[in-house]
Structure formats: structure tokens, C-alpha cells
Design a protein around this motif. Structure first.
Motif, PDB file in Angstrom:
ATOM      1  N   ASN A 203       0.822  -1.211   0.000  1.00  0.00           N
ATOM      2  CA  ASN A 203       0.000   0.000   0.000  1.00  0.00           C
ATOM      3  C   ASN A 203       0.860   1.266   0.000  1.00  0.00           C
ATOM      4  OD1 ASN A 203      -2.200  -1.702   0.133  1.00  0.00           O
ATOM      5  ND2 ASN A 203      -2.439  -1.502   2.342  1.00  0.00           N
ATOM      6  N   THR A 204       1.936   1.197  -0.759  1.00  0.00           N
ATOM      7  CA  THR A 204       2.926   2.271  -0.775  1.00  0.00           C
ATOM      8  C   THR A 204       3.219   2.691  -2.210  1.00  0.00           C
ATOM      9  OG1 THR A 204       3.969   1.455   1.253  1.00  0.00           O
ATOM     10  CG2 THR A 204       5.307   2.869  -0.158  1.00  0.00           C
ATOM     11  N   ALA A 205       3.361   3.986  -2.419  1.00  0.00           N
ATOM     12  CA  ALA A 205       3.864   4.506  -3.690  1.00  0.00           C
ATOM     13  C   ALA A 205       5.367   4.685  -3.535  1.00  0.00           C
ATOM     14  CB  ALA A 205       3.203   5.836  -4.024  1.00  0.00           C
ATOM     15  N   TRP A 206       6.133   4.042  -4.415  1.00  0.00           N
ATOM     16  CA  TRP A 206       7.589   4.037  -4.334  1.00  0.00           C
ATOM     17  C   TRP A 206       8.159   4.901  -5.454  1.00  0.00           C
ATOM     18  CZ3 TRP A 206       9.678   0.430  -0.679  1.00  0.00           C
ATOM     19  CH2 TRP A 206       8.737  -0.473  -0.150  1.00  0.00           C
ATOM     20  N   GLN A 207       9.165   5.709  -5.125  1.00  0.00           N
ATOM     21  CA  GLN A 207       9.823   6.499  -6.174  1.00  0.00           C
ATOM     22  C   GLN A 207      11.303   6.635  -5.865  1.00  0.00           C
ATOM     23  OE1 GLN A 207       8.599  10.693  -7.000  1.00  0.00           O
ATOM     24  NE2 GLN A 207       8.506   9.961  -9.117  1.00  0.00           N
ATOM     25  N   VAL A 208      12.117   6.251  -6.838  1.00  0.00           N
ATOM     26  CA  VAL A 208      13.560   6.384  -6.704  1.00  0.00           C
ATOM     27  C   VAL A 208      14.059   7.367  -7.757  1.00  0.00           C
ATOM     28  CG1 VAL A 208      13.915   4.310  -8.140  1.00  0.00           C
ATOM     29  CG2 VAL A 208      15.788   5.182  -6.724  1.00  0.00           C
ATOM     30  N   PHE A 209      14.924   8.271  -7.327  1.00  0.00           N
ATOM     31  CA  PHE A 209      15.536   9.219  -8.255  1.00  0.00           C
ATOM     32  C   PHE A 209      16.884   8.659  -8.690  1.00  0.00           C
ATOM     33  CE2 PHE A 209      12.382  11.939  -6.354  1.00  0.00           C
ATOM     34  CZ  PHE A 209      11.994  12.754  -7.408  1.00  0.00           C
ATOM     35  N   LEU A 210      16.969   8.332  -9.976  1.00  0.00           N
ATOM     36  CA  LEU A 210      18.185   7.814 -10.577  1.00  0.00           C
ATOM     37  C   LEU A 210      18.896   8.954 -11.308  1.00  0.00           C
ATOM     38  CD1 LEU A 210      16.430   4.747 -12.200  1.00  0.00           C
ATOM     39  CD2 LEU A 210      17.686   4.735 -10.029  1.00  0.00           C
ATOM     40  N   GLU A 211      20.148   8.734 -11.661  1.00  0.00           N
ATOM     41  CA  GLU A 211      20.849   9.772 -12.432  1.00  0.00           C
ATOM     42  C   GLU A 211      20.169  10.017 -13.769  1.00  0.00           C
ATOM     43  OE1 GLU A 211      24.985   9.621 -12.917  1.00  0.00           O
ATOM     44  OE2 GLU A 211      25.425   9.772 -10.766  1.00  0.00           O
ATOM     45  N   SER A 212      19.519   8.983 -14.304  1.00  0.00           N
ATOM     46  CA  SER A 212      18.849   9.117 -15.603  1.00  0.00           C
ATOM     47  C   SER A 212      17.446   9.698 -15.488  1.00  0.00           C
ATOM     48  CB  SER A 212      18.784   7.753 -16.292  1.00  0.00           C
ATOM     49  OG  SER A 212      18.104   6.816 -15.469  1.00  0.00           O
ATOM     50  N   GLY A 213      16.888   9.758 -14.264  1.00  0.00           N
ATOM     51  CA  GLY A 213      15.545  10.286 -14.074  1.00  0.00           C
ATOM     52  C   GLY A 213      14.763   9.492 -13.043  1.00  0.00           C
ATOM     53  N   PRO A 214      13.556   9.937 -12.679  1.00  0.00           N
ATOM     54  CA  PRO A 214      12.776   9.269 -11.640  1.00  0.00           C
ATOM     55  C   PRO A 214      12.060   8.013 -12.147  1.00  0.00           C
ATOM     56  CG  PRO A 214      11.600  11.193 -12.425  1.00  0.00           C
ATOM     57  CD  PRO A 214      12.940  11.204 -13.107  1.00  0.00           C
ATOM     58  N   LEU A 215      11.988   7.015 -11.269  1.00  0.00           N
ATOM     59  CA  LEU A 215      11.255   5.775 -11.536  1.00  0.00           C
ATOM     60  C   LEU A 215      10.246   5.575 -10.417  1.00  0.00           C
ATOM     61  CD1 LEU A 215      10.714   2.917 -12.704  1.00  0.00           C
ATOM     62  CD2 LEU A 215      12.764   2.143 -11.471  1.00  0.00           C
TER      63      LEU A 215
ATOM     64  N   CYS B 182       2.196  -3.414  -9.705  1.00  0.00           N
ATOM     65  CA  CYS B 182       2.450  -1.974  -9.707  1.00  0.00           C
ATOM     66  C   CYS B 182       2.453  -1.470 -11.144  1.00  0.00           C
ATOM     67  CB  CYS B 182       3.793  -1.638  -9.076  1.00  0.00           C
ATOM     68  SG  CYS B 182       3.854  -1.735  -7.268  1.00  0.00           S
ATOM     69  N   SER B 183       2.034  -0.248 -11.303  1.00  0.00           N
ATOM     70  CA  SER B 183       2.206   0.450 -12.575  1.00  0.00           C
ATOM     71  C   SER B 183       3.503   1.237 -12.474  1.00  0.00           C
ATOM     72  CB  SER B 183       1.028   1.387 -12.834  1.00  0.00           C
ATOM     73  OG  SER B 183       1.217   2.118 -14.028  1.00  0.00           O
ATOM     74  N   ILE B 184       4.341   1.145 -13.487  1.00  0.00           N
ATOM     75  CA  ILE B 184       5.594   1.898 -13.462  1.00  0.00           C
ATOM     76  C   ILE B 184       5.505   3.119 -14.365  1.00  0.00           C
ATOM     77  CG2 ILE B 184       7.039  -0.094 -12.913  1.00  0.00           C
ATOM     78  CD1 ILE B 184       7.951   0.111 -15.966  1.00  0.00           C
ATOM     79  N   VAL B 185       6.165   4.183 -13.938  1.00  0.00           N
ATOM     80  CA  VAL B 185       6.407   5.356 -14.775  1.00  0.00           C
ATOM     81  C   VAL B 185       7.885   5.666 -14.639  1.00  0.00           C
ATOM     82  CG1 VAL B 185       5.806   7.736 -15.300  1.00  0.00           C
ATOM     83  CG2 VAL B 185       4.082   6.222 -14.289  1.00  0.00           C
ATOM     84  N   TYR B 186       8.619   5.402 -15.698  1.00  0.00           N
ATOM     85  CA  TYR B 186      10.073   5.547 -15.687  1.00  0.00           C
ATOM     86  C   TYR B 186      10.428   6.671 -16.653  1.00  0.00           C
ATOM     87  CZ  TYR B 186      15.006   3.940 -15.629  1.00  0.00           C
ATOM     88  OH  TYR B 186      16.365   3.834 -15.472  1.00  0.00           O
ATOM     89  N   SER B 187      10.893   7.799 -16.109  1.00  0.00           N
ATOM     90  CA  SER B 187      11.260   8.947 -16.930  1.00  0.00           C
ATOM     91  C   SER B 187      12.772   8.964 -17.117  1.00  0.00           C
ATOM     92  CB  SER B 187      10.810  10.249 -16.257  1.00  0.00           C
ATOM     93  OG  SER B 187       9.419  10.227 -16.015  1.00  0.00           O
ATOM     94  N   THR B 188      13.203   8.868 -18.360  1.00  0.00           N
ATOM     95  CA  THR B 188      14.629   8.795 -18.629  1.00  0.00           C
ATOM     96  C   THR B 188      14.928   9.431 -19.979  1.00  0.00           C
ATOM     97  OG1 THR B 188      16.526   7.288 -18.684  1.00  0.00           O
ATOM     98  CG2 THR B 188      14.480   6.496 -19.674  1.00  0.00           C
TER      99      THR B 188
END
Length: 418
Positions: A214-226, A239-245
Motif C-alpha cells: 500500500n505504498t507509492a515508491w519512487q527512486v531518483f536515478l541519475e537518468s531520471g525518476p522511476l 504496480c504500474s511503473i512510470v520511468y522517466s529517462t
């Protein structure tokens, strides 16, 4: 000739919300045009999802469709875990935290777009004051002194009820809610500012063996947020992923095989959700900031993505568009029916919504810049700052309030039913 008070172009979530809210708060007649078929609710999760905050949930409650959404797939989340890959800094948010506002049961809900649109569409079709035009696209718009004239092209669908174009429509106002590549905006030659974010977003559905919790997870990578956004499923493991790169990296990842892609996600997320498995198709699209110079031109108004688009890293795009719709309802319902195009009122609406959109665009730009690649010492300072803020309640309360959509100057229907 068919006459209506308001013609809405675009029967997506924002356009349908506007139509229903107008009918709930007035006797205005509404026409809505869109040739995009209504997706049926089936066992397959839609890769397009929205993070719905408290304000938007209140809107759906007030429109009487939240119960319909609740009967289909919708996943509440109570926690948000954000971390910085480069520095190890982290922020944790919980709905029950904070003294600056009443504690909430949920931070928000992750809901498939087709579930929301289906509920809105069914409700709108049952309203005799809303007329749908779904066989033909509009061909032209002409704005007169007292009305807008809109004509249709011949139907593209060979199964349409008629092969002849629908009769033209006369309306006191036309609202463009037809998305980021708005046809209405182009027809009216409404000036727009835009900036390429130099990111493409990858979306898809994944299985996470350790569950989404029941958690929204977000990691900031050097290439962008996932981001990993929790979906309702039997074992709470989707989970639905949104990977911005970068565009090149997005293309590489989309073209990679499913196993390689899943391994990349597992590594990027530090294995916090287990060994990830891709269970859907992957799609990618470019990310661009857009903001029209003026939301109103003569008797034509833009709302939602037709007026502004922002980076998806905070998941606020749909919420911002829904507030546009409800704010327009407040504005129009304060005018006599024969003065819907009151220039002063519409200018005030445009200033209000442009200010809100500009504030959100600036916030997204600041976050994106904050987590852009930095030399190691600066990255470590950033991580240290995150860890300190994680224990500063007033600052976290501000972030939580923004995520919930709790703020001053909300349109009337964004408040809870009394």
C-alpha cells in the motif's frame, strides 16, 4: 442546426467531469464530442493510471461516481517512500502523520484511467441534458459575437449510425478538453509556451514479489525518476511503473527483452520490491512542458492537458485538470445563462488556473533540477538534507498537504460533501 449552452470537445476524464459538474450545478445544456471508443472494464490492467488525491476524490464523490469507481479496481495507498539512488537519502510519508491538518486514511488512490472514464461516461449518458456526438470529428470552429459555430466532418467509422456528417452545433461557449495535442487549441491559434523535458516516459505493469505494501515508491536515478504505483490485485503484488529517462535510454529499455528490462527495474529499485517481472506491454512517450499564454480566447476555453502539461514525477497532471473543470463550473454558474461568456469572469478564471498551473510547473522544474546528476560531494549533501527533512514534521506536513491536494482557494466541489 443544434443549439447548446456549452460544447465540450474531448470526453476524457476532464471533459466528462466538466459536463457532469455543469449539469449538477445548473440547467445548462451540454454537448460533448469525442470519437475515442469507451474501453470496457476487463481483467487486463490499463497501463495508463492516475494518482487521484483527496481533492479529486471529493469531486468524484460530489458527482456521485466514486461508488462506481470503488466497485472496480482502485488501490488506496497510505505511504510514500522516496529515495535518492546516488546518495541514499530518503523521505517517508504516511497519511496519518502531521498536526497541520486532520490525519487522513489515505494519501491517495491509484486508478486505471479506463475505470475513471467508464464511470464518468455511464453517468453522463444517463443525463438527458448531456448529448454525445461520437461518430464524427469536428471539422471547423467559427466564433461569432454571441455564439460558437462548430461543424462536423463525415464519419470515419464505417459502422457509424449515419454516413452523413452530424448537423452543425451552435453553442454559447466551447471548451477544449481534448488533450496535450489539442485540436481546439490549434484551430484557435492560441499561443503556447513549451519546453522539452529531455525525458521520455516508459509505462507498463509489473509484478513485485514482495508486494507493494500500500505504498507509492519512487527512486531518483541519475537518468531520471522511476515510480512504482500500487495497483489493486489479488495478492497486492502489481504496480504500474512510470520511468522517466533520456530518449535514447527509453528506446533501449523498450526494445530490450522482458527479462533484461525486469532486471534493470530490480536493480534500479535496490530490490526493495523483490525480483520484478514485467506482465504487460511497454509504451513510451515524450515528456513536454506546455502552458497556453491565455486559457480563454473569445468564447473558447481550454482546460486540462489542452491548457498545460507537466512532468509526471509528482502525479499531479490529472488532478490539476480536474480542478480546472470544477473552477470553470464555479465561474459559469455564477453568471446568468445569457452572459456565460462574461469577459471579466472568464479572465478571472484564466488568471486563477494559469497561476495554479504555473506554480505546479515551477515545482516540477525545481524537483527535476534538484535530482539532476551532481558531483559526488553535492549529491551527498542532497542525501543528508533529505534524511534531515525526513525528521522535520512541519516540512513533511507541507509535502503531504500538497500530495493530498489540501490547499486554500479550491473550487467548491473539491471539498468534502457536508
Amino acid at each position: 442546426m443544434q443549439k447548446f449552452d456549452v460544447l465540450i470537445v474531448g470526453a476524457g476524464m476532464v471533459g466528462l467531469t466538466l459536463a457532469l459538474a455543469l449539469r449538477k450545478n445548473s440547467q445548462l445544456s451540454v454537448a460533448i464530442t469525442d470519437t475515442t471508443p469507451l474501453a470496457q472494464i476487463d481483467n487486463e490492467h490499463d497501463v495508463r493510471v492516475s494518482a487521484i488525491n483527496i481533492a479529486s476524490k471529493n469531486i468524484f464523490d460530489n458527482l456521485g461516481i466514486w461508488s462506481e469507481i470503488s466497485q472496480n479496481r482502485h488501490q488506496a495507498y497510505q505511504h510514500m517512500h522516496v529515495w535518492d539512488k546516488a546518495s541514499g537519502g530518503k523521505l517517508d510519508f504516511c497519511a496519518s502523520d502531521g498536526d497541520a491538518f486532520p490525519p487522513q486514511d489515505h494519501l491517495g488512490w491509484i486508478i486505471e484511467n479506463k475505470v475513471i472514464r467508464h464511470a464518468l461516461w455511464q453517468k453522463a449518458q444517463a443525463d438527458e441534458g448531456i448529448s454525445f456526438f461520437t461518430d464524427s470529428k469536428l471539422a471547423s470552429i467559427a466564433v461569432g459575437d454571441s455564439e460558437v459555430f462548430a461543424s462536423f466532418a463525415a464519419p470515419e467509422n464505417p459502422n457509424a449510425r449515419s454516413s452523413a456528417p452530424s448537423m452543425p452545433i451552435l453553442a454559447k461557449l466551447l471548451v477544449g478538453a481534448d488533450g496535450a495535442n489539442s485540436w481546439v487549441r490549434q484551430q484557435m491559434d492560441m499561443e503556447m509556451f513549451f519546453k522539452d523535458y529531455d525525458h521520455h516516459a516508459i509505462v507498463g505493469t509489473v509484478k513485485c514479489p514482495q508486494g507493494h505494501q500500500n505504498t507509492a515508491w519512487q527512486v531518483f536515478l541519475e537518468s531520471g525518476p522511476l515510480a512504482f504505483l500500487p495497483l489493486e490485485s489479488e495478492h497486492n503484488d502489481l504496480c504500474s511503473i512510470v520511468y522517466s529517462t533520456s530518449p535514447d535510454e527509453a528506446q533501449r529499455l523498450v526494445n530490450s527483452d522482458k527479462v533484461e528490462f525486469a532486471k534493470a527495474l530490480t536493480a534500479a529499485s535496490d530490490g526493495k520490491l523483490g525480483d520484478i517481472e514485467l506482465v504487460s506491454e511497454r509504451f513510451t512517450y515524450p515528456l513536454t512542458m506546455r502552458l497556453v499564454q491565455n486559457f480563454v480566447k473569445d468564447r473558447v476555453i481550454l482546460i486540462g492537458d489542452a491548457a498545460h502539461t507537466i512532468h509526471p514525477l509528482a502525479g499531479q497532471g490529472v488532478n490539476l485538470g480536474l480542478l480546472d473543470a470544477i473552477a470553470l463550473v464555479d465561474t459559469l454558474c455564477a453568471q446568468p445563462t445569457n452572459e456565460l461568456a462574461n469577459a471579466q469572469a472568464l479572465k478571472a478564471f484564466a488568471r486563477w488556473r494559469k497561476s495554479e498551473a504555473s506554480e505546479m510547473i515551477a515545482a516540477m522544474a525545481a524537483i527535476k533540477e534538484m535530482f539532476a546528476p551532481k558531483p559526488a560531494p553535492l549529491a551527498l549533501i542532497r542525501g543528508l538534507g533529505m534524511n534531515i527533512l525526513n525528521h522535520v514534521a512541519p516540512v513533511k506536513n507541507t509535502f503531504i498537504s500538497q500530495a493530498l491536494g489540501i490547499k486554500d482557494n479550491l473550487p467548491s466541489m473539491a471539498y468534502k460533501i457536508q
